[in-house]
Design a protein around this motif. Sequence first.
Motif: not given
Length: 183
Positions: A28-33, A36-39, A122-125, A140-147
């Motif tokens: 599996p890979v994302e269909e579209q990335v 600009d949002r991923y940076m 995820d939809a909100d990147y 597994i990564m996130a925009r914040t240090p904790q999830i």
Amino acid sequence: MSGLKKLIALCAPGLLAACSVMPADNFPVEEQVDLDRYMGKWYVIAHIPPSVTENAYNSIERYEQTEPGKIATTFTYREGGFDGEPKTMKPTGTVIENTQNAVWAMRFYWVMRMQYLISYVDADYETTIVARDKRDYVWIMARTPQIDDATYDSLVQKVADYGYDTSKLRKVPQQPLDQRDDG
């Protein structure tokens, strides 16, 4: 043996034999990335890491598109503890054409090109999973240090669904932003 030498020794046999970073058709890979949002900044929440980063703390991956399809990457972490030696790696990513930005070749040194698959975002990147079809490494990564636990558990389930042995996942210790100087 230095970290660089370990990484080269670990990866060299597969890299010399590899002709392509394209994943197997069934991986599996994302269909579209949206690049600009991923940076930007991604905190490593958990990983099955290469040995050179198996004891990393406060890991952060930062991406910046420097020209179309070229991604300057800065990976920082502390070795062995929150007060451990700061370490930095600066690979360059190249987006593979006709993959809707989901498949990259990550070049650490001139001879090393590693597969980098954005298998989920995820939809909100806000969360992402970067994988390899060999199922040897995953992040597994996130925009914040904790999830929250529910989000973490759902991401771990995705990793399991990809065929990884999730007992090998290591949660990366991450300090809250107000306790660190690398944010």
